[in-house]
Write a protein that holds these residues in place. Sequence first.
Motif, PDB file in Angstrom:
ATOM      1  N   VAL A  11       0.834  -1.194   0.000  1.00 58.15           N
ATOM      2  CA  VAL A  11       0.000   0.000   0.000  1.00 58.15           C
ATOM      3  C   VAL A  11       0.874   1.251   0.000  1.00 58.15           C
ATOM      4  O   VAL A  11       1.931   1.287   0.629  1.00 58.15           O
ATOM      5  N   PHE A  12       0.414   2.269  -0.746  1.00 54.81           N
ATOM      6  CA  PHE A  12       1.009   3.596  -0.653  1.00 54.81           C
ATOM      7  C   PHE A  12      -0.065   4.525  -0.110  1.00 54.81           C
ATOM      8  O   PHE A  12      -1.156   4.626  -0.672  1.00 54.81           O
ATOM      9  N   ALA A  13       0.227   5.213   0.993  1.00 56.37           N
ATOM     10  CA  ALA A  13      -0.737   6.081   1.652  1.00 56.37           C
ATOM     11  C   ALA A  13      -0.537   7.521   1.218  1.00 56.37           C
ATOM     12  O   ALA A  13       0.586   8.027   1.199  1.00 56.37           O
ATOM     13  N   GLY A  14      -1.632   8.186   0.874  1.00 58.11           N
ATOM     14  CA  GLY A  14      -1.576   9.592   0.479  1.00 58.11           C
ATOM     15  C   GLY A  14      -2.962  10.196   0.514  1.00 58.11           C
ATOM     16  O   GLY A  14      -3.902   9.619   1.071  1.00 58.11           O
ATOM     17  N   THR A  15      -3.108  11.351  -0.105  1.00 60.61           N
ATOM     18  CA  THR A  15      -4.419  11.980  -0.144  1.00 60.61           C
ATOM     19  C   THR A  15      -5.317  11.266  -1.149  1.00 60.61           C
ATOM     20  O   THR A  15      -4.849  10.638  -2.095  1.00 60.61           O
ATOM     21  N   ALA A  16      -6.617  11.393  -0.944  1.00 56.88           N
ATOM     22  CA  ALA A  16      -7.573  10.778  -1.864  1.00 56.88           C
ATOM     23  C   ALA A  16      -7.405  11.332  -3.271  1.00 56.88           C
ATOM     24  O   ALA A  16      -7.470  10.592  -4.261  1.00 56.88           O
ATOM     25  N   LEU A  17      -7.164  12.637  -3.367  1.00 57.69           N
ATOM     26  CA  LEU A  17      -7.007  13.272  -4.673  1.00 57.69           C
ATOM     27  C   LEU A  17      -5.757  12.779  -5.386  1.00 57.69           C
ATOM     28  O   LEU A  17      -5.794  12.421  -6.568  1.00 57.69           O
ATOM     29  N   THR A  18      -4.646  12.726  -4.671  1.00 57.11           N
ATOM     30  CA  THR A  18      -3.404  12.256  -5.279  1.00 57.11           C
ATOM     31  C   THR A  18      -3.560  10.814  -5.753  1.00 57.11           C
ATOM     32  O   THR A  18      -3.153  10.469  -6.860  1.00 57.11           O
ATOM     33  N   GLY A  19      -4.178   9.984  -4.923  1.00 59.50           N
ATOM     34  CA  GLY A  19      -4.343   8.583  -5.284  1.00 59.50           C
ATOM     35  C   GLY A  19      -5.144   8.403  -6.558  1.00 59.50           C
ATOM     36  O   GLY A  19      -4.726   7.700  -7.476  1.00 59.50           O
ATOM     37  N   ARG A  20      -6.289   9.064  -6.636  1.00 61.16           N
ATOM     38  CA  ARG A  20      -7.124   8.851  -7.825  1.00 61.16           C
ATOM     39  C   ARG A  20      -6.502   9.474  -9.072  1.00 61.16           C
ATOM     40  O   ARG A  20      -6.739   9.013 -10.193  1.00 61.16           O
ATOM     41  N   SER A  21      -5.672  10.517  -8.895  1.00 64.71           N
ATOM     42  CA  SER A  21      -4.984  11.120 -10.039  1.00 64.71           C
ATOM     43  C   SER A  21      -3.914  10.184 -10.580  1.00 64.71           C
ATOM     44  O   SER A  21      -3.773  10.014 -11.793  1.00 64.71           O
ATOM     45  N   VAL A  22      -3.174   9.543  -9.670  1.00 62.39           N
ATOM     46  CA  VAL A  22      -2.033   8.727 -10.075  1.00 62.39           C
ATOM     47  C   VAL A  22      -2.457   7.410 -10.707  1.00 62.39           C
ATOM     48  O   VAL A  22      -1.838   6.942 -11.664  1.00 62.39           O
ATOM     49  N   VAL A  23      -3.530   6.787 -10.205  1.00 63.38           N
ATOM     50  CA  VAL A  23      -3.895   5.447 -10.691  1.00 63.38           C
ATOM     51  C   VAL A  23      -4.815   5.472 -11.907  1.00 63.38           C
ATOM     52  O   VAL A  23      -5.196   4.430 -12.405  1.00 63.38           O
ATOM     53  N   ARG A  24      -5.121   6.654 -12.391  1.00 61.54           N
ATOM     54  CA  ARG A  24      -6.131   6.783 -13.446  1.00 61.54           C
ATOM     55  C   ARG A  24      -5.883   5.848 -14.631  1.00 61.54           C
ATOM     56  O   ARG A  24      -6.808   5.283 -15.188  1.00 61.54           O
ATOM     57  N   LYS A  25      -4.630   5.693 -15.031  1.00 61.56           N
ATOM     58  CA  LYS A  25      -4.307   4.877 -16.209  1.00 61.56           C
ATOM     59  C   LYS A  25      -3.677   3.530 -15.840  1.00 61.56           C
ATOM     60  O   LYS A  25      -3.219   2.803 -16.719  1.00 61.56           O
ATOM     61  N   SER A  26      -3.664   3.206 -14.567  1.00 61.15           N
ATOM     62  CA  SER A  26      -3.020   1.968 -14.140  1.00 61.15           C
ATOM     63  C   SER A  26      -3.944   0.767 -14.372  1.00 61.15           C
ATOM     64  O   SER A  26      -5.141   0.820 -14.102  1.00 61.15           O
ATOM     65  N   ARG A  27      -3.357  -0.326 -14.843  1.00 61.34           N
ATOM     66  CA  ARG A  27      -4.102  -1.579 -15.010  1.00 61.34           C
ATOM     67  C   ARG A  27      -3.883  -2.532 -13.840  1.00 61.34           C
ATOM     68  O   ARG A  27      -4.539  -3.560 -13.745  1.00 61.34           O
ATOM     69  N   LYS A  28      -2.946  -2.191 -12.966  1.00 65.87           N
ATOM     70  CA  LYS A  28      -2.582  -3.093 -11.878  1.00 65.87           C
ATOM     71  C   LYS A  28      -2.968  -2.574 -10.502  1.00 65.87           C
ATOM     72  O   LYS A  28      -2.927  -3.326  -9.525  1.00 65.87           O
ATOM     73  N   ALA A  29      -3.316  -1.293 -10.409  1.00 62.60           N
ATOM     74  CA  ALA A  29      -3.564  -0.707  -9.088  1.00 62.60           C
ATOM     75  C   ALA A  29      -4.868   0.073  -9.087  1.00 62.60           C
ATOM     76  O   ALA A  29      -5.412   0.446 -10.131  1.00 62.60           O
ATOM     77  N   GLU A  30      -5.372   0.319  -7.896  1.00 64.56           N
ATOM     78  CA  GLU A  30      -6.584   1.112  -7.705  1.00 64.56           C
ATOM     79  C   GLU A  30      -6.467   1.867  -6.385  1.00 64.56           C
ATOM     80  O   GLU A  30      -5.524   1.644  -5.606  1.00 64.56           O
ATOM     81  N   THR A  31      -7.403   2.774  -6.127  1.00 62.89           N
ATOM     82  CA  THR A  31      -7.425   3.463  -4.839  1.00 62.89           C
ATOM     83  C   THR A  31      -8.598   2.967  -4.010  1.00 62.89           C
ATOM     84  O   THR A  31      -9.628   2.550  -4.536  1.00 62.89           O
ATOM     85  N   THR A  32      -8.439   3.030  -2.709  1.00 60.18           N
ATOM     86  CA  THR A  32      -9.531   2.689  -1.801  1.00 60.18           C
ATOM     87  C   THR A  32     -10.477   3.880  -1.685  1.00 60.18           C
ATOM     88  O   THR A  32     -10.171   4.993  -2.117  1.00 60.18           O
TER      89      THR A  32
END
Length: 305
Positions: A216-237
């Motif tokens: 897990v990488f912990a951060g802000t909700a906004l940062t998380g959803r911005s970073v994983v937008r194009k990821s096929r392997k990860a998601e945000t809680t």
Amino acid sequence: MAPPPEYTAEHTKERATERSPIGRRSLLLGTAVLGAAGALGATGCGRIPSGDTLARLKSQRTVRLGIAGEAPYGFIDEQGDFTGEAVELAKVIFKRLGVADVQPVATDFSSLIPGLNSQQFDVVSAGMYINKERCAQVIFADPEYQMLDSFIVRKGNPKGLRSYQDVVRTKATIATGTGYAEIDYAISAGVPEKEIIILQDPVAGLNAVESGRVDVFAGTALTGRSVVRKSRKAETTEPFAPVVDGKKKIDGGGFAFRPTDTGLRDAVNSQIHRMRKSGELFRILRPFGFTEAEMTTLTAEELCA
């Protein structure tokens, strides 16, 4: 997913090698800008004279912003331009205050407050969380946004991680960013500090989760959803409020100033209040992924307490 043996808390000493393209470009450019600031100091313009800081900035027609190379707050885009919610907000505010040129200076997040107080830049404009510890070192304008936390995890969230308490319960391997408030939230929940892996930025965190080096990488909700937008392997809680001393914590981020710059802080505050009321603040932040739920009426005084 446990990290390989060499990827332990000791790896934090080597975190500079984990930088994303954004982080590398930001820091390289930041070095160049700091060099230019040093040159200004040699001519007597780069150091902070006594008196009214806002008047000096108007006279110079330039304000130097400390940023951390972190999307969506302050970063370099694919065209090589500085942008981000805090940078774009600063451009509008300082133009209205009579300061035409905004000059971002990129550095590590943990270096922002030391850099501000050592006069490497005039203002920190990085969406920095306002908390008691930081309020003992700098003064803040009222927050431009409020924020919950979320985790970047592997697709399907195999360990069911939805809180820092879940990290403790499952003995998951956790990472977060340099100087992030999430370090304290994890420690408060019972994660041993030596077991928290510190990475350069959320992009490095995403890479670590995708590769299985951390759970897990912990951060802000906004940062998380911005970073994983194009990821096929990860998601945000789902976003959640960290629990600290038995109470849920909602954070807010804003501009930071040297303790002596109360006049400058008050001038920026006045603009933020007007923009909150008119809805302009949300219009500036919305393109960077902020939602109306993340607008706030919190004050710096409340967050400092």
